[in-house]
Write an enzyme that holds these catalytic residues in place. Structure first.
Site, PDB file in Angstrom:
ATOM      1  NE  ARG A 193      -3.999  -1.892  -0.056  1.00  8.18           N
ATOM      2  CZ  ARG A 193      -5.221  -1.616   0.380  1.00  8.18           C
ATOM      3  NH1 ARG A 193      -5.516  -0.426   0.823  1.00  8.18           N
ATOM      4  NH2 ARG A 193      -6.146  -2.538   0.337  1.00  8.18           N
ATOM      5  NE  ARG A 247      -6.802   5.398   2.177  1.00  9.69           N
ATOM      6  CZ  ARG A 247      -7.620   4.653   2.881  1.00  9.69           C
ATOM      7  NH1 ARG A 247      -8.826   5.051   3.090  1.00  9.69           N
ATOM      8  NH2 ARG A 247      -7.224   3.506   3.374  1.00  9.69           N
ATOM      9  NE  ARG A 290      -9.595   7.874  -3.505  1.00  9.20           N
ATOM     10  CZ  ARG A 290     -10.896   7.773  -3.714  1.00  9.20           C
ATOM     11  NH1 ARG A 290     -11.549   8.717  -4.363  1.00  9.20           N
ATOM     12  NH2 ARG A 290     -11.562   6.708  -3.293  1.00  9.20           N
ATOM     13  CG  ASP A 347      -8.885  -2.893  -4.760  1.00 13.17           C
ATOM     14  OD1 ASP A 347      -8.384  -2.140  -3.913  1.00 13.17           O
ATOM     15  OD2 ASP A 347      -9.555  -3.892  -4.458  1.00 13.17           O
ATOM     16  CE1 TYR A 393     -13.453  -7.362   1.019  1.00  8.86           C
ATOM     17  CE2 TYR A 393     -11.611  -8.680   0.217  1.00  8.86           C
ATOM     18  CZ  TYR A 393     -12.109  -7.693   1.049  1.00  8.86           C
ATOM     19  OH  TYR A 393     -11.280  -7.047   1.926  1.00  8.86           O
TER      20      TYR A 393
HETATM   21  O1  CP3 Z   1      -0.138  -1.564  -2.595  1.00  6.76           O
HETATM   22  C1  CP3 Z   1      -0.307  -0.629  -3.413  1.00  6.76           C
HETATM   23  O2  CP3 Z   1       0.167   0.498  -3.215  1.00  6.76           O
HETATM   24  C2  CP3 Z   1      -1.003  -0.929  -4.729  1.00  6.76           C
HETATM   25  C3  CP3 Z   1      -2.407  -0.723  -4.760  1.00  6.76           C
HETATM   26  C4  CP3 Z   1      -3.388  -1.621  -4.033  1.00  6.76           C
HETATM   27  C5  CP3 Z   1      -4.689  -1.169  -3.640  1.00  6.76           C
HETATM   28  N1  CP3 Z   1      -5.374  -2.223  -3.161  1.00  6.76           N
HETATM   29  C6  CP3 Z   1      -5.193   0.189  -3.810  1.00  6.76           C
HETATM   30  C7  CP3 Z   1      -6.252   0.675  -2.926  1.00  6.76           C
HETATM   31  C8  CP3 Z   1      -3.305  -2.973  -3.683  1.00  6.76           C
HETATM   32  C9  CP3 Z   1      -2.151  -3.939  -3.817  1.00  6.76           C
HETATM   33  C10 CP3 Z   1      -4.590  -3.340  -3.140  1.00  6.76           C
HETATM   34  C11 CP3 Z   1      -4.920  -4.706  -2.705  1.00  6.76           C
HETATM   35  C12 CP3 Z   1      -6.126  -4.945  -1.917  1.00  6.76           C
HETATM   36  N2  CP3 Z   1      -7.365  -4.382  -2.062  1.00  6.76           N
HETATM   37  C13 CP3 Z   1      -6.214  -5.913  -0.892  1.00  6.76           C
HETATM   38  C14 CP3 Z   1      -5.103  -6.833  -0.471  1.00  6.76           C
HETATM   39  C15 CP3 Z   1      -4.119  -6.166   0.421  1.00  6.76           C
HETATM   40  C16 CP3 Z   1      -4.615  -5.932   1.829  1.00  6.76           C
HETATM   41  O3  CP3 Z   1      -4.668  -4.759   2.212  1.00  6.76           O
HETATM   42  O4  CP3 Z   1      -4.880  -6.898   2.524  1.00  6.76           O
HETATM   43  C17 CP3 Z   1      -7.524  -5.886  -0.392  1.00  6.76           C
HETATM   44  C18 CP3 Z   1      -8.078  -6.737   0.725  1.00  6.76           C
HETATM   45  C19 CP3 Z   1      -8.252  -4.914  -1.153  1.00  6.76           C
HETATM   46  C20 CP3 Z   1      -9.674  -4.533  -1.044  1.00  6.76           C
HETATM   47  C21 CP3 Z   1      -9.843  -3.126  -0.650  1.00  6.76           C
HETATM   48  N3  CP3 Z   1      -9.529  -2.040  -1.452  1.00  6.76           N
HETATM   49  C22 CP3 Z   1     -10.335  -2.622   0.580  1.00  6.76           C
HETATM   50  C23 CP3 Z   1     -10.774  -3.484   1.740  1.00  6.76           C
HETATM   51  C24 CP3 Z   1     -10.321  -1.219   0.505  1.00  6.76           C
HETATM   52  C25 CP3 Z   1     -10.854  -0.234   1.511  1.00  6.76           C
HETATM   53  C26 CP3 Z   1      -9.983  -0.099   2.695  1.00  6.76           C
HETATM   54  C27 CP3 Z   1      -8.666   0.586   2.381  1.00  6.76           C
HETATM   55  O5  CP3 Z   1      -7.644  -0.052   2.544  1.00  6.76           O
HETATM   56  O6  CP3 Z   1      -8.693   1.740   1.991  1.00  6.76           O
HETATM   57  C28 CP3 Z   1      -9.765  -0.878  -0.760  1.00  6.76           C
HETATM   58  C29 CP3 Z   1      -9.537   0.483  -1.282  1.00  6.76           C
HETATM   59  C30 CP3 Z   1      -8.191   0.821  -1.807  1.00  6.76           C
HETATM   60  N4  CP3 Z   1      -7.436   0.036  -2.605  1.00  6.76           N
HETATM   61  C31 CP3 Z   1      -7.501   2.051  -1.589  1.00  6.76           C
HETATM   62  C32 CP3 Z   1      -6.293   1.954  -2.293  1.00  6.76           C
HETATM   63  C33 CP3 Z   1      -5.216   2.984  -2.416  1.00  6.76           C
HETATM   64  C34 CP3 Z   1      -8.030   3.230  -0.806  1.00  6.76           C
HETATM   65  C35 CP3 Z   1      -9.021   3.956  -1.633  1.00  6.76           C
HETATM   66  C36 CP3 Z   1      -8.940   5.431  -1.483  1.00  6.76           C
HETATM   67  O7  CP3 Z   1      -8.191   6.075  -2.221  1.00  6.76           O
HETATM   68  O8  CP3 Z   1      -9.679   5.941  -0.638  1.00  6.76           O
END
Ligand code: CP3
Length: 340
Positions: free
Chosen positions: A25, A29, A38, A75, A151
């Site tokens: 990640r 943010r 974004r 994602d 999911y």
């Molecule tokens: O790692 C990185 O920088 C690359 C981008 C990336 C995102 N999601 C962008 C994202 C990666 C590798 C993921 C994987 C992901 N997505 C996982 C596996 C990794 C983990 O954290 O366990 C999972 C479970 C998800 C599903 C998901 N996406 C959730 C549960 C959420 C909401 C909670 C959160 O973490 O914000 C997201 C949203 C998401 N995916 C954001 C980002 C940058 C935040 C969205 C925003 O900009 O508000």
């Protein structure tokens, strides 16, 4: 030829001049620059589907944090959507699916996704490779089939994923049918990512920790193993099964190069159980709330415990949004300047 190929070489088990580091990640943010990019998209999904914007935020952490690899901004939930189950990303709440999988008809209705269904990810990877200009490797990724399944059944995040687990206990055959479809889609998707330029791949099994060991082997590891068999001959693969410390020895038997670790296992135990695999991890992201002195001490302890070989430094899970980016930079610097 990559100018900095430390992460890639470490993943292949080769010696490196120093320990390489990237962060789960890292595009997100914690960076004001991410929030600025974004805000140019209508919502999260439009953002993910826009290759120019995705490319921009993928490269930001390389410039700003100095990490040794980029991970493509996307994602894991693009796979359910490509299979016919669209999602929304609700502000401050996370993913939400209007329809969920409840029975055989729902599963039969799903398509097996191929790379053309995810053309926007392929385009984002190609554009990012071009703009990275071989500075660092680009990591592609997908969710592990069990986490995607969770999911699709649950329809949103959950602390327990009890609906998804209920499905495993009550409908094991249908569970396998769905996991097969997800696995096939994921293999097509990851092959496309490699063809588009991804230098390595990580599988995220974020919800491995809610399963009992036997369930993990039957419903998760088996399918990750199939994905590794298909992808590992092409590029190095990392398996990150969060909270599956109980399964490290079994994970080390599948054809992955690297095992990602969360912070609940100590490095020496992981080394003993992992059959010579490369290890990645595993600092607690909350360490980055501490002051610099504590970060330095704990990071040095972690690096010394993993040792100079077969190791990629990372956190044990993704960065939390309220972590100070200066602390993240400091953590990266501690790792890059460490000498054995
Ligand atoms: O790692 C990185 O920088 C690359 C981008 C990336 C995102 N999601 C962008 C994202 C990666 C590798 C993921 C994987 C992901 N997505 C996982 C596996 C990794 C983990 O954290 O366990 C999972 C479970 C998800 C599903 C998901 N996406 C959730 C549960 C959420 C909401 C909670 C959160 O973490 O914000 C997201 C949203 C998401 N995916 C954001 C980002 C940058 C935040 C969205 C925003 O900009 O508000």
């Amino acid at each position: 030829m990559l100018k900095n190929d430390l992460v890639l070489r470490a993943a292949r088990g080769e010696k490196t001049e120093r320990i390489p580091v990237w962060l789960m990640r890292q595009a997100g943010r914690i960076l004001p620059e991410y929030r600025a990019t974004r805000s140019r998209a209508k919502n999260f999904i439009e953002f993910v589907k826009n290759p120019e914007l995705a490319c921009e935020v993928t490269i930001q952490p390389v410039d700003i944090l100095g990490v040794d690899a980029a991970i493509i901004f996307s994602d894991i939930l693009v796979i359910p959507e490509a299979m016919g189950l669209p999602y929304q990303m609700l502000e401050a709440k996370g993913p939400w699916f209007e329809n969920t999988i409840k029975n055989k008809i729902d599963i039969d209705t799903l398509r097996i996704a191929n790379e053309n269904d995810l053309r926007y990810v392929m385009d984002a990877i190609k554009l990012t490779k071009q703009n990275l200009n071989n500075r660092v490797p680009l990591i592609g990724f997908a969710g592990a089939p069990w986490t995607i399944f969770a999911y699709m059944i649950e329809g949103s995040g959950s602390k327990t994923f009890s609906k998804a687990k209920q499905f495993l206990y009550t409908e094991p055959q249908l569970s396998h049918l769905l996991l097969e479809k997800i696995t096939e889609s994921t293999i097509n998707y990851l092959k496309g990512q490699v063809k588009s330029g991804a230098d390595m791949i990580q599988l995220f099994d974020s919800w491995a920790g809610v399963l009992a060991p036997d369930q993990f082997y039957e419903f998760s590891l088996k399918y990750m193993s199939r994905i590794c068999d298909a992808i590992q001959p092409l590029v190095p693969v990392t398996v990150f099964a969060k909270d599956a410390h109980y399964a490290i020895e079994e994970i080390s038997k599948i054809k992955c190069n690297t095992i990602g670790l969360d912070w609940t296992i100590d490095p020496s135990t992981a080394r003993k159980l992992s059959n010579g695999k490369v290890l990645q991890g595993n600092a607690d992201p909350c360490l980055l709330y501490a002051d610099e002195k504590v970060i330095l001490t704990e990071t040095k302890k972690m690096l010394a415990a993993f040792g100079p070989l077969n190791y990629i430094a990372n956190l044990g899970h993704g960065l939390y949004p309220d972590i100070d980016k200066e602390k993240v930079k400091f953590f990266v610097e501690c790792i890059k300047s460490y000498k054995f």
